[in-house]
Design a protein around this motif. Structure first.
Motif, short mmCIF file in Angstrom:
data_model
loop_
_atom_site.label_atom_id
_atom_site.label_comp_id
_atom_site.label_asym_id
_atom_site.label_seq_id
_atom_site.Cartn_x
_atom_site.Cartn_y
_atom_site.Cartn_z
N VAL A 195 0.85 -1.19 0.00
CA VAL A 195 0.00 0.00 0.00
C VAL A 195 0.88 1.24 0.00
CG1 VAL A 195 -1.72 1.27 1.31
CG2 VAL A 195 -1.82 -1.23 1.22
N ILE A 196 0.60 2.15 -0.95
CA ILE A 196 1.31 3.44 -0.96
C ILE A 196 0.34 4.48 -0.40
CG2 ILE A 196 2.42 5.20 -2.39
CD1 ILE A 196 3.08 3.12 -4.44
N PRO A 197 0.60 4.99 0.80
CA PRO A 197 -0.32 6.00 1.33
C PRO A 197 -0.10 7.35 0.66
CG PRO A 197 1.44 5.50 2.92
CD PRO A 197 1.72 4.69 1.69
N SER A 198 -1.17 8.13 0.47
CA SER A 198 -0.95 9.48 -0.07
C SER A 198 -1.40 10.52 0.96
CB SER A 198 -1.65 9.67 -1.41
OG SER A 198 -2.97 9.23 -1.36
N TYR A 199 -0.48 11.43 1.18
CA TYR A 199 -0.76 12.50 2.15
C TYR A 199 -0.99 13.83 1.42
CZ TYR A 199 0.55 9.17 5.77
OH TYR A 199 0.58 8.06 6.59
N HIS A 200 -0.91 13.81 0.08
CA HIS A 200 -1.22 14.99 -0.74
C HIS A 200 -2.18 14.53 -1.82
CE1 HIS A 200 2.93 15.77 0.79
NE2 HIS A 200 2.31 16.88 1.16
N TRP A 201 -3.14 15.38 -2.23
CA TRP A 201 -4.20 14.98 -3.16
C TRP A 201 -3.66 14.38 -4.46
CZ3 TRP A 201 -4.25 16.90 -8.02
CH2 TRP A 201 -3.50 18.07 -8.24
N TRP A 202 -2.48 14.87 -4.93
CA TRP A 202 -1.97 14.46 -6.25
C TRP A 202 -1.24 13.11 -6.22
CZ3 TRP A 202 3.22 13.81 -5.89
CH2 TRP A 202 3.87 14.50 -4.88
N SER A 250 -3.60 -3.37 -9.53
CA SER A 250 -3.56 -2.31 -8.52
C SER A 250 -4.91 -1.58 -8.49
CB SER A 250 -2.44 -1.33 -8.86
OG SER A 250 -2.64 -0.80 -10.14
N ARG A 251 -5.21 -0.92 -7.38
CA ARG A 251 -6.44 -0.13 -7.29
C ARG A 251 -6.29 0.99 -6.27
NH1 ARG A 251 -9.39 -2.30 -2.85
NH2 ARG A 251 -8.34 -4.18 -2.14
N TYR A 252 -7.16 2.01 -6.44
CA TYR A 252 -7.14 3.15 -5.52
C TYR A 252 -7.85 2.77 -4.23
CZ TYR A 252 -5.71 5.98 -9.46
OH TYR A 252 -5.02 6.48 -10.52
N LEU A 253 -7.43 3.38 -3.12
CA LEU A 253 -8.07 3.14 -1.83
C LEU A 253 -8.49 4.47 -1.23
CD1 LEU A 253 -5.50 0.63 -0.26
CD2 LEU A 253 -7.71 0.04 -1.26
N MET A 276 -7.97 2.56 3.67
CA MET A 276 -6.58 2.54 4.16
C MET A 276 -6.54 2.22 5.65
SD MET A 276 -4.36 3.43 1.78
CE MET A 276 -2.97 4.09 2.64
N ILE A 277 -7.42 2.85 6.40
CA ILE A 277 -7.41 2.66 7.86
C ILE A 277 -7.81 1.22 8.19
CG2 ILE A 277 -8.51 3.40 10.03
CD1 ILE A 277 -8.66 6.25 8.66
N GLU A 278 -8.72 0.66 7.37
CA GLU A 278 -9.14 -0.72 7.62
C GLU A 278 -7.99 -1.70 7.33
OE1 GLU A 278 -12.89 -1.67 5.72
OE2 GLU A 278 -12.40 -3.81 6.05
N LEU A 279 -7.29 -1.42 6.22
CA LEU A 279 -6.20 -2.32 5.79
C LEU A 279 -4.96 -2.18 6.69
CD1 LEU A 279 -6.46 -4.13 3.34
CD2 LEU A 279 -5.24 -2.43 1.98
N GLY A 313 -3.38 13.78 8.14
CA GLY A 313 -3.15 14.27 6.77
C GLY A 313 -3.34 13.21 5.71
N LEU A 314 -3.78 12.00 6.11
CA LEU A 314 -3.92 10.90 5.13
C LEU A 314 -5.09 11.17 4.20
CD1 LEU A 314 -2.92 7.99 4.35
CD2 LEU A 314 -4.71 7.12 5.86
#
Ligand SMILES: Cc1cc2nc3c(=O)[nH]c(=O)nc-3n(C[C@H](O)[C@H](O)[C@H](O)COP(=O)(O)OP(=O)(O)OC[C@H]3O[C@@H](n4cnc5c(N)ncnc54)[C@H](O)[C@@H]3O)c2cc1C
Length: 519
Positions: free
Chosen positions: A101-108, A132-135, A140-143, A151-152
């Protein structure tokens, strides 16, 4: 595999071997499997234990290398993805798919990494794992319940392979032996035999008895990882270094720091590095670093800055900040990076390098575990030409790795043994006291230790605790406490006297101290 039998095959072999291989890591063992399965006569010598060097110290990923995509190196990714697919197919007991999982902390970041990973999926083609798929933030919190949520924004999940590196090395050695190769650990190359400037074999020394062997071979392959330059200087005292080693460190934490079945991948820390937090054998591995070093060693030590970097970044992305006392083990490995200027004879082949000296010595280094099969194919193609041993087809695309006939459930403690698990269960059934664990905090049973010693060429306490089992990496302190029990079991199998056993245990405990982070 039995050492006495292999030694007697070595001494009774008439005429030169087709190929002698120096180095028993991923590269050398892969080459031994490739050559033996083509039908060549092969001997491999390893100065310490199989995978004692870099090959037991990786991040344990069978991966295409998402980061190379960003560098535009599509052919490298394509090749690694293909090899990833082949390894999943040929060693299903040792390699499995893992969500990253790649977390994103910025919208882009979500769309940015998401698009790259779609390309990664496409390149894998038919050998691909799950797409692959978007989360969303909630997914994310569940996984990843222990991921830092401040900021997630959301994330992306993709799949790569995961394996047990030293275990794969042992299974490669067994595969090579099944095809007629002689693979000897604790046997050092101490010189090269030459005639009229041409290599005609290797001088080997048994590290247990001091006995010397002259092994004649039509072709000699130097697969000694970060040590290739030492071997090249045995051939030509003036040979310049081609390897610039770079150290990578990992910390091992208890599973509570990252429960669940997904890994975290941070593509770019604030100083530009890739960072992984990966569940492995009931623990979490955090890594890695990339520190140029001047000296090569079989036991490199993590540097204070590297430990600090990993501790700080683990704290940044996980809800609970790890303390030194939480670290169960730490380990360092050296990447055999090939210096840009490797000389005009260097053939830069993908990410590994093959050099052929005037004497005929073939050196192979670089690459990664994931591509070991492709590297082996390449170097044996060279060996066939240089040694004049006849051109035979490589058959490893479809060659099943030892143990692959049985795939046990991933959470079975004997899963990594594949079809050998049955024999370990038989040992435990025959001798009930062998069914017990060597230490309450380790999964390792006495039956496994007996199996390692009888069938997997384990010759030292470290061979069992560091590589046949991964006890040293999973809990260094517990492995130190288990050492006397392991020593006693091995002593009964190998006929060690009390002094030898005590020395073995002491030597292991001294080594394991270097894996403990003092608080
Ligand atoms: C920190 C780190 C993380 C990594 N993570 C990954 C990953 O997740 N996935 C991946 O695909 N790759 C990964 N890699 C890369 C991979 O681990 C290496 O490319 C690979 O293990 C190199 O194998 P090798 O056989 O060339 O070298 P080694 O494993 O070092 O083997 C060389 C062997 O030669 C022996 N030797 C030396 N001199 C002599 C002599 N005189 N006589 C006999 N034997 C001798 C040594 O004892 C040693 O065992 C990682 C590397 C590092 C450092």
């Amino acid at each position: 595999m039995n050492r006495d039998r292999l030694l007697s095959q070595l001494t009774s072999h008439s005429g030169p071997f087709d190929i002698a291989i120096i180095g028993g890591g991923a590269t050398g063992l892969g080459a031994a499997v490739d050559a033996a399965s083509r039908g060549h006569s092969v001997v491999l010598i390893e100065q310490s234990d199989f995978a004692k060097g870099t090959s037991s110290r990786s991040t344990k990923l069978v991966h295409g290398g998402v980061r190379y995509l960003k560098q535009g190196n599509v052919s490298l990714v394509l090749e690694a993805l293909r090899e990833r697919g082949l390894l999943c197919k040929n060693a299903p007991h040792l390699v499995h798919s893992l969500p990253f999982v790649i977390p994103s902390y910025h919208w882009w970041e979500g769309p940015f990494y998401g698009i790259g990973l779609k390309v990664y999926d496409t390149l894998a083609g038919q050998l691909g794992l799950e797409p692959s798929r978007y989360l969303s933030r909630e997914d994310m919190i569940e996984l990843l319940p222990t991921l830092e949520t401040e900021g997630l924004d959301g994330g992306v999940v993709y799949h790569d392979g995961q394996f047990d590196d030293a275990r794969l090395a042992i299974h490669l050695a067994r595969t090579a032996v099944n095809h007629g190769a002689i693979t000897l650990n604790h046997t050092r190359c101490c010189g090269l035999m030459k005639e009229k400037g041409h290599i005609i074999g290797v001088k080997a020394e048994c590290m247990e008895t001091g006995r010397q062997h002259e092994i004649r071979a039509r072709c000699v392959i130097n697969a000694t990882g970060v040590f290739v330059d030492d071997l090249r200087r045995m051939d030509d005292a003036k040979a310049e270094n081609i390897v610039a080693p770079s150290q990578g460190v990992h910390l091992v934490l208890p599973r509570e720091f990252l429960p669940g079945d997904s890994a975290i991948m941070i593509p770019k820390t604030d100083d530009g590095r890739v960072l992984f937090a990966v569940p492995w054998h009931g623990r979490v591995i955090i890594g890695t670093t990339d520190t140029p070093v001047q000296h090569t060693s079989l036991e490199p030590r993590p540097l204070p800055d590297e430990i600090e970097f990993l501790m700080t970044h683990a704290a940044r992305y996980l809800t609970r900040d790890p303390r030194p006392c939480d670290v169960l083990s730490m380990f360092a490995g050296l990447r055999p990076l090939v210096a840009a200027k490797a000389g005009s004879t260097a053939e830069l082949s993908r990410d590994h390098t093959i050099l052929v000296a005037d004497s005929g010595l073939i050196t192979i280094t670089g690459g990664k575990w994931t591509t070991y099969r492709r590297m082996a194919e390449d170097v044996i193609d060279h060996a066939e030409m240089i040694g004049g041993i006849g051109v035979k087809h490589c058959v490893t695309h479809n060659l099943m790795i030892h143990g692959s006939a049985t795939v046990l459930a991933k959470d079975d403690p004997l899963a990594v043994y594949g079809s050998d698990a049955a024999e370990i269960r038989d040992l435990a059934a025959k001798e009930p006291e062998w069914s017990g664990k060597v230490h309450p905090k380790l999964d390792l049973t006495c039956a496994e230790v007996i199996f390692h010693t009888r069938h997997e060429l384990a010759r030292t306490v470290g061979d069992v605790l560091a590589r046949r089992s991964r006890s040293l990496l999973l809990d260094a302190q517990a492995s130190m406490s288990a050492a006397p029990r392991v020593g006693a079991l091995m002593a009964a199998e190998l006929g060690w006297d009390a002094k030898t056993t005590a020395h073995q245990v002491e030597r292991y405990q001294h080594l394991a101290c270097g894996y403990i982070l003092e608080g």
